[in-house]
Design a protein around this motif. Structure first.
Motif, PDB file in Angstrom:
ATOM      1  N   ASP A  17      54.573  43.189  43.453  1.00  0.00           N
ATOM      2  CA  ASP A  17      55.120  42.641  42.210  1.00  0.00           C
ATOM      3  C   ASP A  17      56.196  41.601  42.521  1.00  0.00           C
ATOM      4  O   ASP A  17      56.295  40.566  41.841  1.00  0.00           O
ATOM      5  CB  ASP A  17      55.682  43.772  41.341  1.00  0.00           C
ATOM      6  CG  ASP A  17      56.754  44.584  42.057  1.00  0.00           C
ATOM      7  OD1 ASP A  17      56.568  44.927  43.248  1.00  0.00           O
ATOM      8  OD2 ASP A  17      57.795  44.883  41.433  1.00  0.00           O
ATOM      9  N   ARG A  77      46.135  48.288  40.574  1.00  0.00           N
ATOM     10  CA  ARG A  77      45.505  46.962  40.583  1.00  0.00           C
ATOM     11  C   ARG A  77      45.646  46.289  39.214  1.00  0.00           C
ATOM     12  O   ARG A  77      45.998  45.112  39.122  1.00  0.00           O
ATOM     13  CB  ARG A  77      44.027  47.089  40.964  1.00  0.00           C
ATOM     14  CG  ARG A  77      43.263  45.770  40.905  1.00  0.00           C
ATOM     15  CD  ARG A  77      41.799  45.994  41.222  1.00  0.00           C
ATOM     16  NE  ARG A  77      41.607  46.248  42.623  1.00  0.00           N
ATOM     17  CZ  ARG A  77      41.281  45.326  43.523  1.00  0.00           C
ATOM     18  NH1 ARG A  77      41.160  44.065  43.158  1.00  0.00           N
ATOM     19  NH2 ARG A  77      41.099  45.639  44.775  1.00  0.00           N
ATOM     20  N   GLN A  78      45.384  47.033  38.154  1.00  0.00           N
ATOM     21  CA  GLN A  78      45.450  46.451  36.810  1.00  0.00           C
ATOM     22  C   GLN A  78      46.859  45.990  36.470  1.00  0.00           C
ATOM     23  O   GLN A  78      47.043  44.943  35.832  1.00  0.00           O
ATOM     24  CB  GLN A  78      44.950  47.471  35.788  1.00  0.00           C
ATOM     25  CG  GLN A  78      43.453  47.736  35.864  1.00  0.00           C
ATOM     26  CD  GLN A  78      43.025  49.008  35.151  1.00  0.00           C
ATOM     27  OE1 GLN A  78      43.794  49.597  34.386  1.00  0.00           O
ATOM     28  NE2 GLN A  78      41.795  49.431  35.393  1.00  0.00           N
ATOM     29  N   ALA A  79      47.881  46.746  36.900  1.00  0.00           N
ATOM     30  CA  ALA A  79      49.264  46.349  36.618  1.00  0.00           C
ATOM     31  C   ALA A  79      49.601  45.036  37.312  1.00  0.00           C
ATOM     32  O   ALA A  79      50.246  44.150  36.717  1.00  0.00           O
ATOM     33  CB  ALA A  79      50.221  47.451  37.055  1.00  0.00           C
ATOM     34  N   GLN A  95      47.405  42.729  38.335  1.00  0.00           N
ATOM     35  CA  GLN A  95      46.600  41.670  37.719  1.00  0.00           C
ATOM     36  C   GLN A  95      47.206  41.219  36.392  1.00  0.00           C
ATOM     37  O   GLN A  95      47.236  40.018  36.089  1.00  0.00           O
ATOM     38  CB  GLN A  95      45.165  42.166  37.519  1.00  0.00           C
ATOM     39  CG  GLN A  95      44.394  42.312  38.813  1.00  0.00           C
ATOM     40  CD  GLN A  95      43.038  42.965  38.623  1.00  0.00           C
ATOM     41  OE1 GLN A  95      42.845  43.789  37.716  1.00  0.00           O
ATOM     42  NE2 GLN A  95      42.082  42.603  39.462  1.00  0.00           N
ATOM     43  N   GLN A  96      47.703  42.180  35.607  1.00  0.00           N
ATOM     44  CA  GLN A  96      48.335  41.833  34.343  1.00  0.00           C
ATOM     45  C   GLN A  96      49.606  41.025  34.577  1.00  0.00           C
ATOM     46  O   GLN A  96      49.885  40.065  33.852  1.00  0.00           O
ATOM     47  CB  GLN A  96      48.661  43.102  33.546  1.00  0.00           C
ATOM     48  CG  GLN A  96      49.225  42.843  32.142  1.00  0.00           C
ATOM     49  CD  GLN A  96      48.238  42.074  31.282  1.00  0.00           C
ATOM     50  OE1 GLN A  96      47.082  42.479  31.144  1.00  0.00           O
ATOM     51  NE2 GLN A  96      48.679  40.967  30.693  1.00  0.00           N
ATOM     52  N   GLN A  97      50.376  41.395  35.592  1.00  0.00           N
ATOM     53  CA  GLN A  97      51.577  40.637  35.925  1.00  0.00           C
ATOM     54  C   GLN A  97      51.221  39.194  36.270  1.00  0.00           C
ATOM     55  O   GLN A  97      51.894  38.251  35.823  1.00  0.00           O
ATOM     56  CB  GLN A  97      52.313  41.289  37.093  1.00  0.00           C
ATOM     57  CG  GLN A  97      53.588  40.568  37.495  1.00  0.00           C
ATOM     58  CD  GLN A  97      54.205  41.123  38.766  1.00  0.00           C
ATOM     59  OE1 GLN A  97      53.696  42.084  39.343  1.00  0.00           O
ATOM     60  NE2 GLN A  97      55.295  40.525  39.213  1.00  0.00           N
ATOM     61  N   ARG A 150      48.617  37.497  35.250  1.00  0.00           N
ATOM     62  CA  ARG A 150      48.230  36.805  34.014  1.00  0.00           C
ATOM     63  C   ARG A 150      49.465  36.456  33.186  1.00  0.00           C
ATOM     64  O   ARG A 150      49.573  35.358  32.632  1.00  0.00           O
ATOM     65  CB  ARG A 150      47.264  37.673  33.210  1.00  0.00           C
ATOM     66  CG  ARG A 150      45.864  37.766  33.796  1.00  0.00           C
ATOM     67  CD  ARG A 150      44.894  38.383  32.825  1.00  0.00           C
ATOM     68  NE  ARG A 150      45.181  39.797  32.585  1.00  0.00           N
ATOM     69  CZ  ARG A 150      44.653  40.799  33.281  1.00  0.00           C
ATOM     70  NH1 ARG A 150      43.810  40.539  34.271  1.00  0.00           N
ATOM     71  NH2 ARG A 150      44.967  42.053  33.005  1.00  0.00           N
ATOM     72  N   ASP A 151      50.407  37.408  33.103  1.00  0.00           N
ATOM     73  CA  ASP A 151      51.624  37.161  32.329  1.00  0.00           C
ATOM     74  C   ASP A 151      52.425  35.989  32.892  1.00  0.00           C
ATOM     75  O   ASP A 151      53.132  35.301  32.137  1.00  0.00           O
ATOM     76  CB  ASP A 151      52.503  38.417  32.317  1.00  0.00           C
ATOM     77  CG  ASP A 151      51.888  39.561  31.515  1.00  0.00           C
ATOM     78  OD1 ASP A 151      50.946  39.302  30.733  1.00  0.00           O
ATOM     79  OD2 ASP A 151      52.339  40.712  31.691  1.00  0.00           O
ATOM     80  N   ARG A 152      52.335  35.763  34.199  1.00  0.00           N
ATOM     81  CA  ARG A 152      53.062  34.653  34.816  1.00  0.00           C
ATOM     82  C   ARG A 152      52.270  33.344  34.754  1.00  0.00           C
ATOM     83  O   ARG A 152      52.698  32.331  35.279  1.00  0.00           O
ATOM     84  CB  ARG A 152      53.380  34.967  36.296  1.00  0.00           C
ATOM     85  CG  ARG A 152      54.184  36.225  36.553  1.00  0.00           C
ATOM     86  CD  ARG A 152      55.578  36.180  35.952  1.00  0.00           C
ATOM     87  NE  ARG A 152      56.346  37.344  36.348  1.00  0.00           N
ATOM     88  CZ  ARG A 152      56.333  38.518  35.701  1.00  0.00           C
ATOM     89  NH1 ARG A 152      55.580  38.677  34.613  1.00  0.00           N
ATOM     90  NH2 ARG A 152      57.070  39.527  36.129  1.00  0.00           N
TER      91      ARG A 152
END
Length: 379
Positions: free
Chosen positions: A216, A244-246, A248-250, A252-254
Motif C-alpha cells: 500500500d 489483492r482486492q484491497a 487493486q482498489q487502492q 484504482r482510487d489513485r
C-alpha cells in the motif's frame, strides 16, 4: 557413514493435502530451507531434510541437491514427534536445525530427551514486531515459548538486527550462543534488459500481498510518480482475495488503473529482476529479505525502507542502494525517481550480494556445527 545434518522446517508441510498446482516454494522459509540444504550438500555434508508430510515429495527432488535426502515425519503432531524421536535414535545426526516456530518447538522437546544431539534454532523474524502485532493471549503464549529458546545449544539469527532484538527479549541469554548466519543466496544468472517489451520502465516489488510487505505504501509512492507515463509498477506475489482486492482498489482510487500490474506468484523472479529499472522494498518489517539480495545479485538498482530489520544491513547503511526513513512515502517516491535517473554501480550491488552467497554461508554453518560437536564430545 557420515552422520547427517538434519534440517526441520515448514518446507513441504502437509504437501500431500494441498492442490498439485501449489508451488513448492511458498514462503521465505521454504527458500531458506532449500538453499541451506543445497549449500551444505555442495560443501560435502550429508543432509537430511525432515518434512512434516506423509511421504517424500518426488517433485521436490528436482530442486534439491543429490546429497539431500527427504525424511517424512508425518502430518499429525503426535506422529511427527514419534518419527523425530525414532529418527534421532537411529541416525544420530550431527545436529538438529530448526526453522520457524513449530519446528523449533518440536526439536527442543526431542532434544531435551536425547541430549547427545545438539539443537540449533534459527530465527527468521524481528520478534518484537511479531509480538506487537499479536493479540494479548497469543503474545503471552509466544513469550513463554521464546523463553524456552534458552535451552537450545545455539541460536542462528538471519541478521544482526534479529540477533540484537532476540537478546533484548531474552535477558540473561549468553550472547556467545547467539550467532548471525545470513540467508544463503543463490546468485541468479541475469542479463539486464531495463524495460518491458512495450518500452515502459518497471518499478518492481515482490512478496506476499500482506500488510507487513507494505505494498500500500509502494502504490502511494508510485502515485506520486504517475505523471511519468513511461513507468509501470509490477507486484509479484500471492495473497488472499481480500488482500489483492484491497490493493487493486487502492490503485484504482489513485487513478493508476492498469499501470499497476499484479503478476501473482512467480517461481523464478530472475526474469522480473532483469526487466526492472528499480526494485523497491516497501516492507514494514523484515528479517533479511531474500528479494532485496536477489535483486542486487542481478545488478538491479534498489530502494528500501529502513524497516526493522535487514535492509540497512544489506545495503551497508545506504552505500549499496537508497535507504529511506521507514514510512516516509514522499521520500520513497523521491528515492525511486533519483534511482531511475542515476542507477548507480551495478558491480557494487553484485559484490555486496555475493557476500551472502551460499558457499560462504555454508562455511559459517559448518564451523558452528563442528564447534557444537566438539563441545558435546568434551562434555
Amino acid at each position: 557413514m557420515t552422520a547427517p545434518i538434519a534440517i526441520y522446517s515448514s518446507f513441504l508441510r502437509n504437501h500431500a493435502r494441498k492442490p498439485s498446482s501449489v508451488s513448492l516454494i511458498q514462503h521465505g522459509i521454504d527458500r531458506w530451507t532449500v538453499e541451506l540444504a543445497n549449500a551444505l550438500a555442495d560443501a560435502g555434508a550429508a543432509v537430511d531434510l525432515l518434512i512434516k508430510n506423509d511421504a517424500p515429495v518426488p517433485a521436490a527432488q528436482a530442486i534439491l541437491h543429490d546429497g539431500v535426502r527427504q525424511v517424512a515425519t508425518g502430518c499429525s503432531r503426535l506422529r511427527s514427534y514419534a518419527a523425530l524421536w525414532g529418527y534421532v535414535r537411529r541416525h544420530r545426526p550431527r545436529v538438529l536445525v530448526g526453522g520457524l516456530r513449530h519446528a523449533n518447538r518440536q526439536l527442543l522437546r526431542v532434544g531435551s530427551m536425547l541430549p547427545r544431539t545438539p539443537v540449533v534454532l534459527s530465527v527468521h523474524d524481528h520478534l518484537s514486531s511479531v509480538l506487537a502485532r499479536s493479540a494479548p493471549d497469543a503474545r503471552a503464549a509466544y513469550r513463554r515459548e521464546l523463553a524456552r529458546y534458552r535451552d537450545a545449544d545455539a541460536l542462528a539469527c538471519v541478521s544482526a538486527g534479529v540477533r540484537d532484538d532476540l537478546l533484548a527479549l531474552l535477558p540473561g541469554l549468553p550472547p556467545q550462543r547467539v550467532h548471525v548466519l545470513h540467508n544463503p543466496v543463490r546468485v541468479p544468472d541475469c542479463t539486464r534488459s531495463l524495460m518491458t517489451a512495450d518500452g515502459r520502465r518497471v518499478i518492481l516489488g515482490a512478496g506476499r500481498l500482506s500488510d507487513d510487505k507494505g505494498f500500500d505504501r509502494l502504490i502511494d509512492a508510485f502515485a506520486l510518480l504517475a505523471e511519468d507515463s513511461g513507468l509501470q509498477l509490477m507486484l509479484c506475489g500471492d495473497g488472499t482475495p481480500a488482500q489483492r482486492q484491497a490493493l487493486q482498489q487502492q490503485a484504482r482510487d489513485r487513478g493508476l488503473g492498469e499501470r499497476v500490474v499484479f503478476a501473482g506468484h512467480v517461481d523464478d523472479l530472475a526474469c522480473r529482476y532483469r526487466e526492472a529499472a528499480v526494485f523497491v522494498l516497501s516492507s514494514r518489517t523484515e528479517a533479511l529479505p531474500y528479494v532485496l539480495l536477489e535483486a542486487m545479485a542481478c545488478g538491479t538498482p534498489v530502494v528500501a525502507f529502513d524497516c526493522p530489520t535487514g535492509p540497512a544491513e544489506i545495503l551497508d547503511g545506504g552505500r549499496c542502494g537508497a535507504l529511506v526513513a521507514d514510512g516516509d512515502v514522499d521520500a520513497l517516491a523521491r528515492a525511486i525517481r533519483d534511482t531511475l535517473d542515476a542507477p548507480g554501480d551495478a558491480a557494487l550491488r553484485r559484490a555486496r550480494a555475493a557476500e551472502f552467497a551460499r558457499a560462504r554461508v555454508a562455511r559459517r554453518w559448518l564451523t558452528l556445527i563442528d564447534a557444537l560437536g566438539e563441545r558435546r564430545a568434551a562434555a
